[in-house]
Design an enzyme around this catalytic site. Sequence first.
Site, mmCIF file in Angstrom:
data_model
loop_
_atom_site.group_PDB
_atom_site.id
_atom_site.type_symbol
_atom_site.label_atom_id
_atom_site.label_comp_id
_atom_site.label_asym_id
_atom_site.label_seq_id
_atom_site.Cartn_x
_atom_site.Cartn_y
_atom_site.Cartn_z
ATOM 1 N N ASP A 30 41.286 77.636 7.700
ATOM 2 C CA ASP A 30 41.243 78.937 7.039
ATOM 3 C C ASP A 30 41.912 78.837 5.669
ATOM 4 O O ASP A 30 42.959 78.204 5.517
ATOM 5 C CB ASP A 30 41.938 79.990 7.908
ATOM 6 C CG ASP A 30 41.575 81.406 7.480
ATOM 7 O OD1 ASP A 30 40.861 82.083 8.241
ATOM 8 O OD2 ASP A 30 41.991 81.828 6.375
ATOM 9 N N ILE A 31 41.294 79.467 4.689
ATOM 10 C CA ILE A 31 41.793 79.405 3.319
ATOM 11 C C ILE A 31 43.097 80.201 3.153
ATOM 12 O O ILE A 31 43.856 79.968 2.210
ATOM 13 C CB ILE A 31 40.699 79.927 2.349
ATOM 14 C CG1 ILE A 31 40.887 79.370 0.948
ATOM 15 C CG2 ILE A 31 40.608 81.437 2.344
ATOM 16 C CD1 ILE A 31 39.682 79.594 0.041
ATOM 17 N N ASN A 87 37.386 88.726 15.629
ATOM 18 C CA ASN A 87 37.468 90.118 15.186
ATOM 19 C C ASN A 87 36.069 90.712 15.078
ATOM 20 O O ASN A 87 35.114 90.012 14.744
ATOM 21 C CB ASN A 87 38.160 90.190 13.817
ATOM 22 C CG ASN A 87 39.575 89.644 13.865
ATOM 23 O OD1 ASN A 87 40.266 89.787 14.873
ATOM 24 N ND2 ASN A 87 40.010 89.011 12.791
ATOM 25 N N VAL A 96 34.314 88.863 7.209
ATOM 26 C CA VAL A 96 33.148 88.006 6.972
ATOM 27 C C VAL A 96 32.187 88.220 8.141
ATOM 28 O O VAL A 96 32.555 87.986 9.306
ATOM 29 C CB VAL A 96 33.530 86.519 6.854
ATOM 30 C CG1 VAL A 96 32.280 85.669 6.618
ATOM 31 C CG2 VAL A 96 34.528 86.301 5.708
ATOM 32 N N HIS A 100 33.065 84.242 13.946
ATOM 33 C CA HIS A 100 33.942 83.072 13.839
ATOM 34 C C HIS A 100 35.116 83.249 14.777
ATOM 35 O O HIS A 100 35.682 84.338 14.896
ATOM 36 C CB HIS A 100 34.437 82.875 12.406
ATOM 37 C CG HIS A 100 34.919 84.119 11.741
ATOM 38 N ND1 HIS A 100 34.060 85.063 11.212
ATOM 39 C CD2 HIS A 100 36.169 84.593 11.530
ATOM 40 C CE1 HIS A 100 34.752 86.054 10.703
ATOM 41 N NE2 HIS A 100 36.045 85.819 10.894
ATOM 42 N N HIS A 102 38.834 82.531 15.355
ATOM 43 C CA HIS A 102 40.079 82.101 14.718
ATOM 44 C C HIS A 102 40.873 81.307 15.752
ATOM 45 O O HIS A 102 41.076 81.780 16.884
ATOM 46 C CB HIS A 102 40.951 83.310 14.343
ATOM 47 C CG HIS A 102 40.431 84.141 13.215
ATOM 48 N ND1 HIS A 102 40.877 84.010 11.928
ATOM 49 C CD2 HIS A 102 39.529 85.150 13.194
ATOM 50 C CE1 HIS A 102 40.273 84.900 11.149
ATOM 51 N NE2 HIS A 102 39.458 85.603 11.899
HETATM 52 P P1 AMP Z 1 37.910 87.943 9.572
HETATM 53 O O1 AMP Z 1 38.821 88.853 8.797
HETATM 54 O O2 AMP Z 1 38.162 87.916 11.036
HETATM 55 O O3 AMP Z 1 36.458 88.206 9.240
HETATM 56 O O4 AMP Z 1 38.259 86.473 9.098
HETATM 57 C C1 AMP Z 1 37.709 85.899 7.938
HETATM 58 C C2 AMP Z 1 38.561 84.698 7.637
HETATM 59 O O5 AMP Z 1 37.849 83.864 6.763
HETATM 60 C C3 AMP Z 1 39.890 85.036 6.960
HETATM 61 O O6 AMP Z 1 40.965 84.535 7.768
HETATM 62 C C4 AMP Z 1 39.791 84.327 5.617
HETATM 63 O O7 AMP Z 1 41.018 83.816 5.178
HETATM 64 C C5 AMP Z 1 38.771 83.245 5.913
HETATM 65 N N1 AMP Z 1 38.025 82.756 4.762
HETATM 66 C C6 AMP Z 1 37.347 83.477 3.861
HETATM 67 N N2 AMP Z 1 36.756 82.679 2.965
HETATM 68 C C7 AMP Z 1 37.053 81.414 3.308
HETATM 69 C C8 AMP Z 1 36.737 80.120 2.783
HETATM 70 N N3 AMP Z 1 35.986 79.970 1.684
HETATM 71 N N4 AMP Z 1 37.229 79.027 3.408
HETATM 72 C C9 AMP Z 1 38.001 79.168 4.515
HETATM 73 N N5 AMP Z 1 38.321 80.351 5.067
HETATM 74 C C10 AMP Z 1 37.873 81.460 4.474
#
Ligand code: AMP
Length: 120
Positions: A30-31, A87, A96, A100, A102
Site C-alpha cells: 500500500d502506498i 472495505n 478505490v 481489494h 487489505h
Molecule cells: P480503500 O480505501 O479500502 O479503497 O483502500 C484503497 C487503498 O489503496 C488505500 O489504502 C490507498 O493507500 C491504496 N492506494 C491507492 N493508490 C495506490 C497505489 N498507486 N499504489 C498502492 N496503493 C495505493
Amino acid sequence: MSETIFTKIINREIPADIIYEDDLVLAFNDINPQAPTHFLVIPKKPIATINDIKSEDREVVGHLYLAAAKIAQQQGFAQQGYRAVMNCNEYGGQTVYHIHLHVLAGKPMGWPPYQDTLKV
Ligand code: AMP
C-alpha cells in the site's frame, strides 16, 4: 465499471511495489501504509465492490485469502497474526472501486477498528 488505478497497476501502466502475482490475483504494498506491513491483494478481474461479487467470482474471491495467507507465511508473520479486511462503499471507507483485501501486520490491531461518537 470504469477503469481504476488498480487496473493500471495490473497492466503495468503505472508502477507499484508488487510482491506477489499469479493467474488470478496481484499483491502490492500500500502506498500509504497503516501498519508496519500493509499490502493489498486484488483480483485481476475488476469487480467494483463486495456488492458486485457474483456467484462465478467465488473462486477468485476465495483466492484473495489464499494468496494473503501464502504471503503471510512467506513474510513470516502468519503465526503472529494479522488483519485482512475489505472495505465497501462510502461508510466502509472504500476509495478505490476495484475490490481489494487489505493485509495489515507487524503490530497488534485494535478493535473496534474505528473511532467515532455516533450513537446508533
Ligand atoms: P480503500 O480505501 O479500502 O479503497 O483502500 C484503497 C487503498 O489503496 C488505500 O489504502 C490507498 O493507500 C491504496 N492506494 C491507492 N493508490 C495506490 C497505489 N498507486 N499504489 C498502492 N496503493 C495505493
